[in-house]
Design a protein around this motif. Structure first.
Motif, PDB file in Angstrom:
ATOM      1  N   LYS A   1       0.837  -1.200   0.000  1.00 12.81           N
ATOM      2  CA  LYS A   1       0.000   0.000   0.000  1.00 12.81           C
ATOM      3  C   LYS A   1       0.869   1.245   0.000  1.00 12.81           C
ATOM      4  O   LYS A   1       1.963   1.259   0.558  1.00 12.81           O
ATOM      5  CB  LYS A   1      -0.915   0.007   1.217  1.00 12.81           C
ATOM      6  CG  LYS A   1      -1.987  -1.053   1.145  1.00 12.81           C
ATOM      7  CD  LYS A   1      -3.008  -0.838   2.239  1.00 12.81           C
ATOM      8  CE  LYS A   1      -4.195  -1.737   2.047  1.00 12.81           C
ATOM      9  NZ  LYS A   1      -4.037  -3.071   2.458  1.00 12.81           N
TER      10      LYS A   1
ATOM     11  N   ASP B   1      -2.483   3.844  -7.996  1.00  9.61           N
ATOM     12  CA  ASP B   1      -2.518   2.484  -7.448  1.00  9.61           C
ATOM     13  C   ASP B   1      -1.985   1.443  -8.431  1.00  9.61           C
ATOM     14  O   ASP B   1      -1.351   0.467  -8.018  1.00  9.61           O
ATOM     15  CB  ASP B   1      -3.937   2.101  -7.026  1.00  9.61           C
ATOM     16  CG  ASP B   1      -4.359   2.789  -5.742  1.00  9.61           C
ATOM     17  OD1 ASP B   1      -3.474   3.156  -4.940  1.00  9.61           O
ATOM     18  OD2 ASP B   1      -5.566   2.971  -5.530  1.00  9.61           O
TER      19      ASP B   1
ATOM     20  N   THR C   1       1.597   1.418  -8.135  1.00  8.32           N
ATOM     21  CA  THR C   1       1.944   0.785  -6.864  1.00  8.32           C
ATOM     22  C   THR C   1       2.063  -0.728  -7.042  1.00  8.32           C
ATOM     23  O   THR C   1       2.998  -1.352  -6.532  1.00  8.32           O
ATOM     24  CB  THR C   1       0.878   1.122  -5.799  1.00  8.32           C
ATOM     25  OG1 THR C   1       0.816   2.536  -5.655  1.00  8.32           O
ATOM     26  CG2 THR C   1       1.195   0.489  -4.469  1.00  8.32           C
TER      27      THR C   1
END
Length: 95
Positions: free
Chosen positions: A35, A80, A83
């Protein structure tokens, strides 16, 4: 997205610079579960030796985004999906 990440890292030039940026992404801007985390500008300079012009280049390439907060500037991975790519790219010795 993986190709984009690799291409932008290749633009950084010197191998030592790329390694510092990868460490910042893989260790500082992601937690163990993958995260996103935020790092303050001073932390990035102290721990990863990623300074002004290099941080600006990462913002311009849209790998990270800059957010003014609490009288300082914080950075985080911009998306994201990126990520996920960085989490898969981590060195095998990292969680």
């Amino acid at each position: 997205m993986h190709q984009y990440y690799e291409t932008e890292l290749d633009k950084l030039g010197k191998r030592v610079v790329r390694r510092r940026v990868e460490a910042m992404f893989e260790q500082g801007l992601l937690d163990q579960s993958g995260k996103r985390l935020m790092l303050e500008q001073g932390e990035i300079e102290r721990f990863y030796k990623v300074t002004g012009a290099l941080r600006d280049q990462l913002v311009e390439s849209r790998l990270v985004r800059r957010e003014p907060r609490n009288e300082s500037i914080f950075y985080e991975i911009s998306h994201d999906r990126l990520t996920e790519v960085i989490a898969r790219h981590r060195s095998p010795h990292l969680p």
